[in-house]
Motif scaffolding. Structure first.
Motif, short mmCIF file in Angstrom:
data_model
loop_
_atom_site.label_atom_id
_atom_site.label_comp_id
_atom_site.label_asym_id
_atom_site.label_seq_id
_atom_site.Cartn_x
_atom_site.Cartn_y
_atom_site.Cartn_z
N ILE A 87 0.85 -1.20 0.00
CA ILE A 87 0.00 0.00 0.00
C ILE A 87 0.88 1.24 0.00
N ASN A 88 1.86 1.25 0.88
CA ASN A 88 2.75 2.39 1.00
C ASN A 88 3.53 2.63 -0.30
N GLU A 89 4.02 1.54 -0.90
CA GLU A 89 4.80 1.67 -2.14
C GLU A 89 3.95 2.20 -3.28
N GLN A 90 2.72 1.67 -3.41
CA GLN A 90 1.83 2.17 -4.45
C GLN A 90 1.60 3.67 -4.32
N ALA A 91 1.25 4.09 -3.11
CA ALA A 91 0.89 5.49 -2.88
C ALA A 91 2.08 6.42 -3.01
N ARG A 92 3.17 6.08 -2.37
CA ARG A 92 4.34 6.98 -2.37
C ARG A 92 4.88 7.17 -3.78
N THR A 93 4.85 6.10 -4.58
CA THR A 93 5.37 6.20 -5.94
C THR A 93 4.57 7.19 -6.77
N ILE A 94 3.26 7.09 -6.72
CA ILE A 94 2.43 8.00 -7.54
C ILE A 94 2.43 9.41 -6.97
N LEU A 95 2.49 9.53 -5.65
CA LEU A 95 2.48 10.86 -5.04
C LEU A 95 3.78 11.63 -5.29
N GLU A 96 4.86 10.92 -5.49
CA GLU A 96 6.12 11.58 -5.84
C GLU A 96 6.14 12.05 -7.29
N ASP A 97 5.22 11.51 -8.08
CA ASP A 97 5.18 11.82 -9.51
C ASP A 97 4.13 12.86 -9.87
N MET A 98 3.01 12.89 -9.15
CA MET A 98 1.88 13.73 -9.53
C MET A 98 1.38 14.57 -8.37
#
Length: 280
Positions: free
Chosen positions: A66-77
């Motif tokens: 969950i953390n990896e999914q969210a952090r990855t997209i939040l760092e991009d958009m």
């Protein structure tokens, strides 16, 4: 030479469980958000086995994922709003609370999914307590139906005083937990019309009324909460966003269809078919 203006749609990130029927859950969120002109982003919290009748099984994803999914997209958009649905486990709730805490200026909408329309349990006592302790203090808006509002109030205080408490008293307890607004939906009440009540600052701010439609619908709460998130992402104020979202949700229910043997599914793209019909 013509100049092309690229207007980027607002982005909304939903944390939710999958629903293979696309009636509720993650798929319902994505349909509603896209239909109202947002670019939907998603973090899968759990995998469900369900149809239009009920939920047969739920497998929560690992909180690290969950953390990896969210952090990855939040760092991009850049995100315009968060919408939370079914979260899967206490551990997932704790991780999501840490994630959204890093974005205090982004509206946080929580649809506290406690059970399915058939009554299948989707959030145990520990999960309810985790939502109350970790997420509600950060929430811009929570959208329980009247039954969920009472269950959440009992999770705070199970004293006999709550048995005959009015909804105003119930909501007072929920607002004391920290959310800026509470919208109690009236789909489970027996009133001739559906009345959704918005509370804030320890008082009733506005009532929204719509015609009660016949039938039972799979994912109406997901649709309304996602629609509100979309309207807020477009820059509307809370009261106006709820009014627009309620009209959208009611229209999706009015155009609902029954592809299986259970509940009706809201047609979240009703407007597209209306346009095609008009052209024909």
């Amino acid at each position: 030479m013509e100049t092309t203006i690229n207007l980027m749609p607002p982005t909304v990130l939903t944390f939710a469980a999958t629903d293979p029927s696309s009636g509720a859950g993650l798929q319902a969120d994505l349909l509603a958000l896209a239909s109202i002109g947002c670019h939907p982003l998603s973090v899968v919290t759990a995998i469900t086995v369900q149809d239009t009748v009920g939920v047969e099984n739920v497998v929560a994803l690992d909180p690290d994922l969950i953390n990896e999914q969210a952090r990855t997209i939040l760092e991009d958009m850049q995100i315009s709003a968060f919408k939370l649905g079914m979260l899967g486990s206490v551990e997932n709730i704790a991780v999501i609370a840490e994630i959204v805490a890093d974005y205090p200026d982004v509206p946080l909408l929580i649809d506290p999914v406690l059970s399915s329309g058939r009554g299948d349990e989707l959030a145990n006592d520990a999960m309810q307590e985790a939502m109350i302790d970790l997420l509600f203090p950060q929430a811009t808006l929570i959208t329980p139906n009247s039954l969920e509002a009472r269950r959440l109030a009992y999770a705070i205080d199970d004293s006999d005083d709550l048995e005959n408490a009015s909804m105003d008293e119930i909501v007072d307890r929920l607002l004391a937990l920290g959310p800026e607004y509470v919208l109690v939906t009236g789909t489970h009440e027996r009133s001739p019309q559906v009345i959704n009540n918005l509370y804030g600052s320890q008082k009733l701010l506005r009532s929204y009324t719509c015609e009660r439609l016949p039938g039972s619908y799979h994912g109406s709460g997901c649709t309304l909460a996602s629609a509100i998130a979309a309207c807020l992402a477009h820059g509307l104020g809370m009261e106006e966003a709820i009014a627009e979202a309620q009209e959208y949700t009611w229209q999706s229910l009015r155009h609902a269809f029954r592809p299986g043997m259970g509940q009706f599914i809201p047609d979240r793209l009703f407007w597209a078919r209306e346009e095609v019909d008009a052209e024909e």
